[in-house]
Design a protein around this motif. Structure first.
Motif, PDB file in Angstrom:
ATOM      1  N   SER A  21       0.839  -1.195   0.000  1.00 25.42           N
ATOM      2  CA  SER A  21       0.000   0.000   0.000  1.00 25.42           C
ATOM      3  C   SER A  21       0.873   1.243   0.000  1.00 25.42           C
ATOM      4  CB  SER A  21      -0.908   0.022   1.229  1.00 25.42           C
ATOM      5  OG  SER A  21      -1.750  -1.100   1.268  1.00 25.42           O
ATOM      6  N   LEU A  23       0.117   5.096   1.029  1.00 25.89           N
ATOM      7  CA  LEU A  23      -0.798   6.109   1.550  1.00 25.89           C
ATOM      8  C   LEU A  23      -0.224   7.487   1.256  1.00 25.89           C
ATOM      9  CD1 LEU A  23      -3.236   7.044   3.220  1.00 25.89           C
ATOM     10  CD2 LEU A  23      -1.818   6.763   5.270  1.00 25.89           C
ATOM     11  N   SER A  25      -0.598  11.615   1.527  1.00 22.80           N
ATOM     12  CA  SER A  25      -1.235  12.687   2.286  1.00 22.80           C
ATOM     13  C   SER A  25      -0.666  14.033   1.878  1.00 22.80           C
ATOM     14  CB  SER A  25      -1.044  12.468   3.792  1.00 22.80           C
ATOM     15  OG  SER A  25       0.337  12.457   4.116  1.00 22.80           O
ATOM     16  N   LYS A  76      -9.501   6.489   0.235  1.00 25.36           N
ATOM     17  CA  LYS A  76      -8.437   6.257   1.209  1.00 25.36           C
ATOM     18  C   LYS A  76      -7.113   6.911   0.802  1.00 25.36           C
ATOM     19  CE  LYS A  76     -10.338   1.856   2.809  1.00 25.36           C
ATOM     20  NZ  LYS A  76     -10.078   0.398   2.993  1.00 25.36           N
ATOM     21  N   THR A  78      -5.035   6.033  -1.324  1.00 23.10           N
ATOM     22  CA  THR A  78      -4.084   4.923  -1.281  1.00 23.10           C
ATOM     23  C   THR A  78      -3.987   4.256  -2.649  1.00 23.10           C
ATOM     24  OG1 THR A  78      -4.523   4.521   1.060  1.00 23.10           O
ATOM     25  CG2 THR A  78      -3.556   2.712  -0.182  1.00 23.10           C
TER      26      THR A  78
END
Length: 119
Positions: A21, A23, A25, A76, A78
């Protein structure tokens, strides 16, 4: 500030599958591309594939075709990287990176997640 954090690495057996994954931000996605790379010990960094965030279209390195899949979850923030039929030579640190679009250099990088494939 844009941050990319990879997860999902570890020790796996040859023949297994894994899903990593990424992620993301601190960023608003427009036409960005998110790519996956890896670097094995003593080798140069290798491009594996990428996904265009807005359309979901993917491109995979010919060396990875048939074993890799990249997807994204907008809710998400992601991006996922799936690799099947793992081999010991897949042992590497895997990185995700973001680019403003599919034609630009990747200018934001994660720190990587290590994958070790045992035979």
């Amino acid at each position: 500030q844009v941050q990319l954090v990879e997860s999902g690495g570890g020790l796996v057996q040859a023949g297994d599958s894994l899903r990593l994954s990424c992620l993301i931000s601190g960023h608003t996605f427009n036409n960005d591309a998110v790519g996956w790379f890896r670097q094995a010990p003593g080798k140069e960094r290798e491009f594996l594939g990428r996904i265009a965030w807005s359309t979901g279209s993917t491109y995979y390195s010919p060396s990875m075709k048939g074993r890799v899949s990249i997807s994204r979850d907008g809710a998400k923030n992601t991006v996922y990287f799936e690799l099947n039929n793992l081999k010991p030579e897949d042992t590497a640190v895997y990185y995700c990176a973001a680019a403003p679009n599919t034609y630009s250099p990747y200018n934001f990088w994660g720190r990587g997640t290590r994958v070790t494939v045992s035979s």
